[in-house]
Design a protein around this motif. Sequence first.
Motif, PDB file in Angstrom:
ATOM      1  N   TRP A  59     -34.058  52.791 -10.497  1.00  6.65           N
ATOM      2  CA  TRP A  59     -34.394  54.152 -10.131  1.00  6.65           C
ATOM      3  C   TRP A  59     -35.550  54.607 -11.014  1.00  6.65           C
ATOM      4  O   TRP A  59     -35.554  54.355 -12.219  1.00  6.65           O
ATOM      5  CB  TRP A  59     -33.168  55.043 -10.318  1.00  6.65           C
ATOM      6  CG  TRP A  59     -32.109  54.733  -9.314  1.00  6.65           C
ATOM      7  CD1 TRP A  59     -31.343  53.604  -9.249  1.00  6.65           C
ATOM      8  CD2 TRP A  59     -31.713  55.535  -8.224  1.00  6.65           C
ATOM      9  NE1 TRP A  59     -30.494  53.666  -8.192  1.00  6.65           N
ATOM     10  CE2 TRP A  59     -30.692  54.855  -7.539  1.00  6.65           C
ATOM     11  CE3 TRP A  59     -32.111  56.778  -7.759  1.00  6.65           C
ATOM     12  CZ2 TRP A  59     -30.075  55.369  -6.414  1.00  6.65           C
ATOM     13  CZ3 TRP A  59     -31.484  57.297  -6.631  1.00  6.65           C
ATOM     14  CH2 TRP A  59     -30.486  56.595  -5.979  1.00  6.65           C
ATOM     15  N   PRO A  60     -36.541  55.282 -10.448  1.00  8.78           N
ATOM     16  CA  PRO A  60     -37.768  55.607 -11.187  1.00  8.78           C
ATOM     17  C   PRO A  60     -37.537  56.296 -12.522  1.00  8.78           C
ATOM     18  O   PRO A  60     -38.161  55.959 -13.511  1.00  8.78           O
ATOM     19  CB  PRO A  60     -38.535  56.516 -10.238  1.00  8.78           C
ATOM     20  CG  PRO A  60     -37.993  56.230  -8.897  1.00  8.78           C
ATOM     21  CD  PRO A  60     -36.571  55.787  -9.092  1.00  8.78           C
ATOM     22  N   ARG A  61     -36.656  57.230 -12.569  1.00 13.47           N
ATOM     23  CA  ARG A  61     -36.488  58.006 -13.800  1.00 13.47           C
ATOM     24  C   ARG A  61     -35.502  57.373 -14.771  1.00 13.47           C
ATOM     25  O   ARG A  61     -35.237  57.938 -15.829  1.00 13.47           O
ATOM     26  CB  ARG A  61     -36.118  59.439 -13.457  1.00 13.47           C
ATOM     27  CG  ARG A  61     -37.291  60.134 -12.775  1.00 13.47           C
ATOM     28  CD  ARG A  61     -37.084  61.603 -12.602  1.00 13.47           C
ATOM     29  NE  ARG A  61     -38.229  62.169 -11.918  1.00 13.47           N
ATOM     30  CZ  ARG A  61     -38.131  62.921 -10.827  1.00 13.47           C
ATOM     31  NH1 ARG A  61     -36.966  63.220 -10.314  1.00 13.47           N
ATOM     32  NH2 ARG A  61     -39.220  63.386 -10.260  1.00 13.47           N
ATOM     33  N   LEU A  62     -34.988  56.185 -14.446  1.00 11.88           N
ATOM     34  CA  LEU A  62     -34.237  55.428 -15.443  1.00 11.88           C
ATOM     35  C   LEU A  62     -35.191  54.651 -16.340  1.00 11.88           C
ATOM     36  O   LEU A  62     -34.825  54.200 -17.414  1.00 11.88           O
ATOM     37  CB  LEU A  62     -33.252  54.463 -14.773  1.00 11.88           C
ATOM     38  CG  LEU A  62     -32.038  55.090 -14.117  1.00 11.88           C
ATOM     39  CD1 LEU A  62     -31.193  54.013 -13.452  1.00 11.88           C
ATOM     40  CD2 LEU A  62     -31.210  55.856 -15.124  1.00 11.88           C
ATOM     41  N   LEU A  63     -36.420  54.457 -15.881  1.00 11.16           N
ATOM     42  CA  LEU A  63     -37.408  53.703 -16.645  1.00 11.16           C
ATOM     43  C   LEU A  63     -37.938  54.489 -17.830  1.00 11.16           C
ATOM     44  O   LEU A  63     -38.397  53.927 -18.801  1.00 11.16           O
ATOM     45  CB  LEU A  63     -38.574  53.290 -15.736  1.00 11.16           C
ATOM     46  CG  LEU A  63     -38.199  52.350 -14.601  1.00 11.16           C
ATOM     47  CD1 LEU A  63     -39.388  52.151 -13.671  1.00 11.16           C
ATOM     48  CD2 LEU A  63     -37.716  51.023 -15.146  1.00 11.16           C
ATOM     49  N   ALA A  64     -37.918  55.795 -17.741  1.00 10.81           N
ATOM     50  CA  ALA A  64     -38.392  56.654 -18.821  1.00 10.81           C
ATOM     51  C   ALA A  64     -37.615  57.957 -18.758  1.00 10.81           C
ATOM     52  O   ALA A  64     -37.095  58.329 -17.711  1.00 10.81           O
ATOM     53  CB  ALA A  64     -39.883  56.931 -18.660  1.00 10.81           C
ATOM     54  N   ASN A  65     -37.542  58.618 -19.845  1.00  9.09           N
ATOM     55  CA  ASN A  65     -36.805  59.871 -19.893  1.00  9.09           C
ATOM     56  C   ASN A  65     -37.684  60.993 -19.343  1.00  9.09           C
ATOM     57  O   ASN A  65     -38.153  61.847 -20.075  1.00  9.09           O
ATOM     58  CB  ASN A  65     -36.377  60.171 -21.328  1.00  9.09           C
ATOM     59  CG  ASN A  65     -35.417  61.328 -21.386  1.00  9.09           C
ATOM     60  OD1 ASN A  65     -34.881  61.755 -20.373  1.00  9.09           O
ATOM     61  ND2 ASN A  65     -35.190  61.844 -22.574  1.00  9.09           N
ATOM     62  N   VAL A  66     -37.880  60.966 -18.026  1.00 14.67           N
ATOM     63  CA  VAL A  66     -38.724  61.979 -17.393  1.00 14.67           C
ATOM     64  C   VAL A  66     -37.961  62.731 -16.307  1.00 14.67           C
ATOM     65  O   VAL A  66     -38.546  63.319 -15.437  1.00 14.67           O
ATOM     66  CB  VAL A  66     -40.006  61.345 -16.789  1.00 14.67           C
ATOM     67  CG1 VAL A  66     -40.866  60.762 -17.871  1.00 14.67           C
ATOM     68  CG2 VAL A  66     -39.659  60.307 -15.734  1.00 14.67           C
ATOM     69  N   GLY A  67     -36.631  62.693 -16.367  1.00 18.35           N
ATOM     70  CA  GLY A  67     -35.832  63.398 -15.384  1.00 18.35           C
ATOM     71  C   GLY A  67     -36.115  64.890 -15.414  1.00 18.35           C
ATOM     72  O   GLY A  67     -36.776  65.410 -16.310  1.00 18.35           O
ATOM     73  N   ALA A  68     -35.599  65.563 -14.427  1.00 24.02           N
ATOM     74  CA  ALA A  68     -35.814  67.007 -14.299  1.00 24.02           C
ATOM     75  C   ALA A  68     -34.919  67.734 -15.296  1.00 24.02           C
ATOM     76  O   ALA A  68     -33.933  68.361 -14.940  1.00 24.02           O
ATOM     77  CB  ALA A  68     -35.526  67.436 -12.870  1.00 24.02           C
ATOM     78  N   LEU A  69     -35.269  67.646 -16.564  1.00 21.27           N
ATOM     79  CA  LEU A  69     -34.413  68.182 -17.622  1.00 21.27           C
ATOM     80  C   LEU A  69     -34.414  69.701 -17.681  1.00 21.27           C
ATOM     81  O   LEU A  69     -33.522  70.296 -18.254  1.00 21.27           O
ATOM     82  CB  LEU A  69     -34.832  67.592 -18.967  1.00 21.27           C
ATOM     83  CG  LEU A  69     -34.728  66.069 -19.053  1.00 21.27           C
ATOM     84  CD1 LEU A  69     -35.230  65.594 -20.415  1.00 21.27           C
ATOM     85  CD2 LEU A  69     -33.312  65.601 -18.814  1.00 21.27           C
TER      86      LEU A  69
END
Length: 113
Positions: A59-69
């Motif tokens: 999943w794209p946002r598992l690659l970097a901590n760029v989730g919709a925080l």
Amino acid sequence: MARVLLGWELGANLGHVTRLRHLANRLAADGHTVAVALQRLDGLHGFPPGTSFWQAPLWPRLLANVGALEAAPPATMGDILWRLGLDRAESFAALIAGWDAILKAVRPDAVVA
């Protein structure tokens, strides 16, 4: 006997792998061929001999901590999927294409995910 694909793509720790490992060993003991597609390939120990391993689509946002925080904490599975990148159509298409490639290569009789 059957060819079985065990898949894991979401989850933060290796608890899912532990359950799949137990299932893989039981299936292999019963004579089935086992393939596993895992989110993390650092939990490969303990699988039965002959198991084939695949990197599950990430999943794209598992690659970097760029989730919709900045958003509120997730309340539903839809919220979780949105935070992981399914707010972008191209992400969903890429995940489906990745799983499709694994399914075509493994050609399982059954899938456990």
